[in-house]
Design a protein around this motif. Structure first.
Motif, PDB file in Angstrom:
ATOM      1  N   LEU A  53     -40.419  -1.818 -50.244  1.00 14.24           N
ATOM      2  CA  LEU A  53     -39.465  -0.709 -50.399  1.00 14.24           C
ATOM      3  C   LEU A  53     -38.138  -1.145 -50.993  1.00 14.24           C
ATOM      4  O   LEU A  53     -37.259  -0.300 -51.220  1.00 14.24           O
ATOM      5  N   ASN A  54     -37.967  -2.443 -51.221  1.00 12.23           N
ATOM      6  CA  ASN A  54     -36.697  -2.981 -51.728  1.00 12.23           C
ATOM      7  C   ASN A  54     -35.509  -2.567 -50.855  1.00 12.23           C
ATOM      8  O   ASN A  54     -34.414  -2.277 -51.354  1.00 12.23           O
ATOM      9  N   GLU A  65     -35.026   0.089 -49.071  1.00 12.85           N
ATOM     10  CA  GLU A  65     -34.691   1.518 -49.018  1.00 12.85           C
ATOM     11  C   GLU A  65     -34.657   2.030 -47.583  1.00 12.85           C
ATOM     12  O   GLU A  65     -35.570   1.800 -46.797  1.00 12.85           O
ATOM     13  N   VAL A  99     -40.354  -3.584 -45.683  1.00 14.67           N
ATOM     14  CA  VAL A  99     -39.084  -2.960 -46.063  1.00 14.67           C
ATOM     15  C   VAL A  99     -38.447  -3.701 -47.238  1.00 14.67           C
ATOM     16  O   VAL A  99     -38.034  -3.092 -48.230  1.00 14.67           O
ATOM     17  N   ALA A 122     -45.490   4.782 -43.175  1.00 16.54           N
ATOM     18  CA  ALA A 122     -45.787   4.356 -44.547  1.00 16.54           C
ATOM     19  C   ALA A 122     -46.368   2.944 -44.564  1.00 16.54           C
ATOM     20  O   ALA A 122     -47.236   2.627 -45.387  1.00 16.54           O
ATOM     21  N   HIS A 141     -49.914   1.864 -46.075  1.00 11.09           N
ATOM     22  CA  HIS A 141     -49.967   0.822 -47.102  1.00 11.09           C
ATOM     23  C   HIS A 141     -51.018  -0.231 -46.749  1.00 11.09           C
ATOM     24  O   HIS A 141     -51.793  -0.661 -47.614  1.00 11.09           O
ATOM     25  N   THR A 143     -40.890   5.027 -42.032  1.00 11.89           N
ATOM     26  CA  THR A 143     -41.218   3.760 -42.672  1.00 11.89           C
ATOM     27  C   THR A 143     -42.417   3.098 -42.000  1.00 11.89           C
ATOM     28  O   THR A 143     -43.301   2.548 -42.672  1.00 11.89           O
TER      29      THR A 143
END
Length: 292
Positions: free
Chosen positions: A226-227, A229, A222, A189, A193, A186
């Motif tokens: 990512l809602n 996830e 997060v 990512a 992003h 994460t």
């Protein structure tokens, strides 16, 4: 699960960091390795703490070439400034945040566990317990950032700019703690992003403002990108923290009162370095805690 524990520190906190290392060697369980993240000038000093489970990482390995530290002339060289062409002068606490985020691309692990250098572990703990069915516990106090918390609101706004999100949301959650985990996938990512949104290297984007909170950036990514996830929000801090000098008397008795607030689920205590408590006294009380 493999855990990369990271502690960003500096020469002025060396003794406290040494106590953290001693406590980790006593209490940390499972599959972990500890990385001490320091500036170039402090590498030799911190080599004393290196060992089979602990490595020193110079910020030279983490920062782009254009971000360097220099003595602060206004502090007669006792403090440092981090200078670049893309930012106002940065302080040590900014540099420490950049080091922690940079570790996402520096290590091969499942989780980054960030522990501040003024923390002391007091009970056995295996970071693998932060995982439940492939999801990782993420510290979050729902609605924990009020309108009166102007500094936190500034951090929220900057996180929004970096992530392409609104400057403010309601309720605004608090993600900040001194003993927290990030998923490595994460965190990587997240950096990708930021680069996609800004069109620049993530460090250059990050230092565009000194209103910086890496915990808030990760938490908003997060929850709002990512809602949630891969994460399970939890408002239970693993570290019992003494943030302010005025909370308890700066005496042994005051420290003992603070220690009485340690909750059964907490595995560490932290005393901010500007709270005038002797390290020997912190060590004595911390190592006398019942393991439950």
């Amino acid at each position: 699960m493999n855990t990369a524990v990271m502690t960003a520190s500096y020469a002025g906190d060396f003794d406290r960091c040494a106590l953290l290392c001693e406590s980790m060697d006593r209490f940390m369980q499972g599959d972990w390795h500890h990385y001490l993240l320091v500036e170039r000038a402090d590498v030799v000093l911190f080599r004393q703490l290196e060992g089979p489970k602990r490595s020193i990482v110079s910020e030279a390995e983490l920062f782009p070439f254009w971000l360097r530290s220099f003595p602060d002339p206004l502090k007669f060289g006792r403090r440092r400034l981090w200078l670049s062409l893309f930012s106002l002068p940065l302080r040590g606490w900014h540099a420490q945040q950049i080091r922690r985020l940079a570790m996402a691309r520096h290590v091969d692990a499942d989780m980054l566990l960030s522990i501040d250098s003024d923390v002391v572990m007091v009970r056995p703990y295996d970071p693998a317990s932060m995982w439940v069915d492939g999801q990782m516990r993420m510290f979050r106090i729902d609605g924990g950032v009020s309108d009166k918390m102007t500094e936190h609101r500034g951090w929220y706004a900057q996180a929004g700019r970096l992530l392409g999100l609104p400057a403010a949301v309601s309720p605004a959650h608090d993600y900040i703690n001194t003993f927290i985990g990030w998923r490595v996938d994460t965190a990587r990512a997240l950096l990708d992003h930021i680069e996609n949104i800004s069109g620049h290297n993530w460090v250059r984007a990050l230092v565009s403002s000194r209103a910086m909170s890496e915990c808030t950036i990760y938490g908003r990514f997060v929850d709002e990108i990512l809602n949630g996830e891969g994460h399970i929000p939890s408002d239970q801090p693993l570290c019992h923290m003494l943030w302010f000098r005025e909370t308890y008397p700066e005496t042994s008795a005051g420290l003992e009162i603070f220690m009485q607030g340690l909750q059964p689920e907490q595995v560490a205590v932290g005393v901010q370095s500007f709270v005038h408590q002797p390290i020997a006294e912190i060590r004595r009380l911390a190592f006398s805690v019942s393991p439950l």
